[in-house]
Design a protein around this motif. Structure first.
Motif, PDB file in Angstrom:
ATOM      1  N   UNK A  47       0.871  -1.182   0.000  1.00  0.00           N
ATOM      2  CA  UNK A  47       0.000   0.000   0.000  1.00  0.00           C
ATOM      3  C   UNK A  47       0.905   1.228   0.000  1.00  0.00           C
ATOM      4  N   UNK A  48       0.771   2.042  -1.031  1.00  0.00           N
ATOM      5  CA  UNK A  48       1.744   3.108  -1.278  1.00  0.00           C
ATOM      6  C   UNK A  48       1.087   4.490  -1.157  1.00  0.00           C
ATOM      7  N   UNK A  49       1.791   5.393  -0.469  1.00  0.00           N
ATOM      8  CA  UNK A  49       1.397   6.804  -0.456  1.00  0.00           C
ATOM      9  C   UNK A  49       2.070   7.441  -1.664  1.00  0.00           C
ATOM     10  N   UNK A  50       1.249   7.858  -2.640  1.00  0.00           N
ATOM     11  CA  UNK A  50       1.833   8.498  -3.831  1.00  0.00           C
ATOM     12  C   UNK A  50       1.888  10.010  -3.671  1.00  0.00           C
ATOM     13  N   UNK A  51       0.921  10.548  -2.950  1.00  0.00           N
ATOM     14  CA  UNK A  51       0.911  11.995  -2.681  1.00  0.00           C
ATOM     15  C   UNK A  51       0.236  12.219  -1.342  1.00  0.00           C
ATOM     16  N   UNK A  52       0.682  13.217  -0.580  1.00  0.00           N
ATOM     17  CA  UNK A  52       0.119  13.489   0.741  1.00  0.00           C
ATOM     18  C   UNK A  52      -1.383  13.752   0.662  1.00  0.00           C
ATOM     19  N   UNK A  53      -2.104  13.126   1.577  1.00  0.00           N
ATOM     20  CA  UNK A  53      -3.539  13.398   1.689  1.00  0.00           C
ATOM     21  C   UNK A  53      -4.394  12.649   0.690  1.00  0.00           C
ATOM     22  N   UNK A  54      -3.756  11.924  -0.246  1.00  0.00           N
ATOM     23  CA  UNK A  54      -4.542  11.149  -1.209  1.00  0.00           C
ATOM     24  C   UNK A  54      -4.662   9.708  -0.737  1.00  0.00           C
ATOM     25  N   UNK A  55      -5.710   9.002  -1.187  1.00  0.00           N
ATOM     26  CA  UNK A  55      -5.844   7.605  -0.761  1.00  0.00           C
ATOM     27  C   UNK A  55      -4.594   6.798  -1.131  1.00  0.00           C
ATOM     28  N   UNK A  56      -4.251   5.819  -0.298  1.00  0.00           N
ATOM     29  CA  UNK A  56      -3.127   4.941  -0.616  1.00  0.00           C
ATOM     30  C   UNK A  56      -3.520   4.056  -1.795  1.00  0.00           C
ATOM     31  N   UNK A  57      -2.532   3.639  -2.576  1.00  0.00           N
ATOM     32  CA  UNK A  57      -2.776   2.806  -3.746  1.00  0.00           C
ATOM     33  C   UNK A  57      -2.104   1.452  -3.523  1.00  0.00           C
ATOM     34  N   UNK A  58      -2.864   0.368  -3.741  1.00  0.00           N
ATOM     35  CA  UNK A  58      -2.257  -0.967  -3.632  1.00  0.00           C
ATOM     36  C   UNK A  58      -1.525  -1.246  -4.949  1.00  0.00           C
ATOM     37  N   UNK A  59      -0.206  -1.411  -4.837  1.00  0.00           N
ATOM     38  CA  UNK A  59       0.625  -1.628  -6.028  1.00  0.00           C
ATOM     39  C   UNK A  59       1.236  -3.016  -6.001  1.00  0.00           C
ATOM     40  N   UNK A  60       1.512  -3.536  -7.174  1.00  0.00           N
ATOM     41  CA  UNK A  60       2.279  -4.780  -7.300  1.00  0.00           C
ATOM     42  C   UNK A  60       3.734  -4.355  -7.510  1.00  0.00           C
ATOM     43  N   UNK A  61       4.625  -4.855  -6.658  1.00  0.00           N
ATOM     44  CA  UNK A  61       6.043  -4.465  -6.759  1.00  0.00           C
ATOM     45  C   UNK A  61       6.919  -5.715  -6.741  1.00  0.00           C
ATOM     46  N   UNK A  62       8.134  -5.614  -7.284  1.00  0.00           N
ATOM     47  CA  UNK A  62       9.055  -6.764  -7.157  1.00  0.00           C
ATOM     48  C   UNK A  62       9.468  -6.947  -5.695  1.00  0.00           C
ATOM     49  N   UNK A  63       9.817  -8.175  -5.316  1.00  0.00           N
ATOM     50  CA  UNK A  63      10.296  -8.417  -3.948  1.00  0.00           C
ATOM     51  C   UNK A  63      11.553  -7.594  -3.703  1.00  0.00           C
ATOM     52  N   UNK A  64      11.637  -6.878  -2.576  1.00  0.00           N
ATOM     53  CA  UNK A  64      12.851  -6.094  -2.310  1.00  0.00           C
ATOM     54  C   UNK A  64      14.036  -6.999  -1.972  1.00  0.00           C
ATOM     55  N   UNK A  65      15.204  -6.610  -2.424  1.00  0.00           N
ATOM     56  CA  UNK A  65      16.425  -7.418  -2.199  1.00  0.00           C
ATOM     57  C   UNK A  65      17.197  -6.891  -0.988  1.00  0.00           C
ATOM     58  N   UNK A  66      17.450  -7.729   0.006  1.00  0.00           N
ATOM     59  CA  UNK A  66      18.182  -7.239   1.177  1.00  0.00           C
ATOM     60  C   UNK A  66      19.634  -6.907   0.855  1.00  0.00           C
ATOM     61  N   UNK A  67      20.073  -5.721   1.297  1.00  0.00           N
ATOM     62  CA  UNK A  67      21.471  -5.339   1.151  1.00  0.00           C
ATOM     63  C   UNK A  67      22.269  -5.874   2.331  1.00  0.00           C
ATOM     64  N   UNK A  68      23.567  -5.543   2.408  1.00  0.00           N
ATOM     65  CA  UNK A  68      24.384  -6.005   3.534  1.00  0.00           C
ATOM     66  C   UNK A  68      23.751  -5.575   4.865  1.00  0.00           C
TER      67      UNK A  68
END
Ligand SMILES: [Zn+2]
Ligand SMILES: [Zn+2]
Length: 340
Positions: free
Chosen positions: A4-25
């Motif tokens: 669930x992503x905040x794209x702009x302040x005060x606007x409804x959150x948007x459910x997005x499909x994203x790639x799995x995040x890769x853990x860094x060191x």
């Protein structure tokens, strides 16, 4: 994975499909099971405060789930282990604050769901040193509210230095307040709970509040004074007037601990009374890793009860509205459905 992503302040959150995040060191990837909705997430999504996150971002700092992938150099966590990813995403470990046990004041800290993506997602990254292992016997749904609401209220009581036989006022019996009340009881205090809805006053009674004050009809400061005045007042209600009310109800030497963060908040502190009565006004922000470990330990020992309701992440916008309308008894926890 979904987030669930905040794209702009005060606007409804948007459910997005994203790639799995890769853990860094030093990081791990967590498959999120449960994620609590804290009022801070709403302030972040609305850009309410002087310090703002940068959209697009994923809010949430009560994410709990299972470690799925270890980044380089991570040796103390293992795959499948349950961890909580709190507000204190990382701190520098080298500054005056970090070295003196106040990592929560570190100026280099990165806050989960604010300075980096948070727990309103099926997967998230965490810095392994700050991902708190969740002990056996504590479910992901209980651990989520404990990771912020729990540790923040627990720390506020430590800051207030509450002792047995003292009178502690808990102003606001919501996600934080219902836990603050229980920690005050564990510390041995007599507890006065203050709120403005029947549901929350009822909850306070159920959780063992000794005095229940309905601030719609009663003057909280006056009521506290009638009981001798509070040794400590924990201000958790997001309303500056409520801070002033409990401040006026302190006994001599009493402490007002400010925790709630109204979007625009200023209170009047009467100089004469503060000086004459030797009262203190103290700010308290979340808690350290050790505080959170203690919070989990108390819960695993069966000494606290977490009141929450689960909802799907898809309900994020309706859930935020429900919190803003004061309709939620204690905590909304999103069910991310991991492990099923
Ligand atoms: Zn929070
Ligand atoms: Zn530091």
């Amino acid at each position: 994975m979904k987030a669930a992503v905040v794209r702009a302040f005060g606007e409804p959150l948007v459910i997005e499909e994203r790639p799995d995040p890769e853990p860094g060191p030093g990081q791990v990837r967590v498959r999120v099971e449960a994620s609590g909705l804290c009022h801070t997430d709403i302030h972040a999504a609305h850009g309410d405060w002087p310090v703002k996150p940068t959209p697009p971002f994923v809010p949430g700092h009560e994410g709990v789930g299972l470690v799925e992938k270890l980044g380089e150099g991570v040796t103390h966590l293992s795959a499948g282990q349950r961890v909580a990813v709190p507000w204190l995403g990382r701190a520098c470990g080298r500054c005056e604050h970090c070295l003196s046990g106040w990592e929560t004041l570190c100026e280099q800290q990165v806050n989960t769901g604010f300075g980096c993506d948070g727990g309103y997602a099926e997967k998230m990254l965490a810095w392994a040193d700050f991902a708190q292992p969740v002990p056996e016997g504590v479910t992901a749904f209980e651990a989520a509210p404990l990771a912020c609401a729990g540790v923040t209220s627990y720390k506020a009581l430590k800051v207030a230095d509450v002792k047995p036989a003292q009178l502690v006022a808990i102003s606001g019996v919501g996600g934080l307040g219902h836990l603050a009340l229980q920690y005050a009881k564990i510390a041995g205090a007599t507890v006065a709970a203050i709120d403005v809805t029947d549901d929350k006053l009822q909850l306070a009674t159920e959780l063992g509040a000794d005095i229940v004050i309905d601030a719609r009809k009663q003057d909280a400061g006056k009521e506290l004074k009638e009981h001798g005045g509070a040794h400590a007042a924990i201000a958790l209600a997001v309303n500056p007037a409520a801070f002033e009310a409990v401040n006026s109800g302190l006994r001599r030497g009493g402490k007002l601990v400010m925790v709630a963060l109204p979007a625009h908040g200023t209170i009047q502190v009467p100089i004469f009374d503060t000086v004459l009565n030797g009262t203190s006004v103290i700010g308290s922000i979340v808690g350290t890793r050790q505080d959170l470990a203690e919070v989990f330990q108390l819960h695993a020992a069966g000494r606290t009860k977490v009141i929450y309701e689960t909802r799907p992440l898809a309900s994020v916008n309706e859930s935020i509205d429900a919190v803003l309308r004061g309709e939620i008894k204690a905590r909304v926890v999103f069910d991310l459905g991991a492990g099923r």
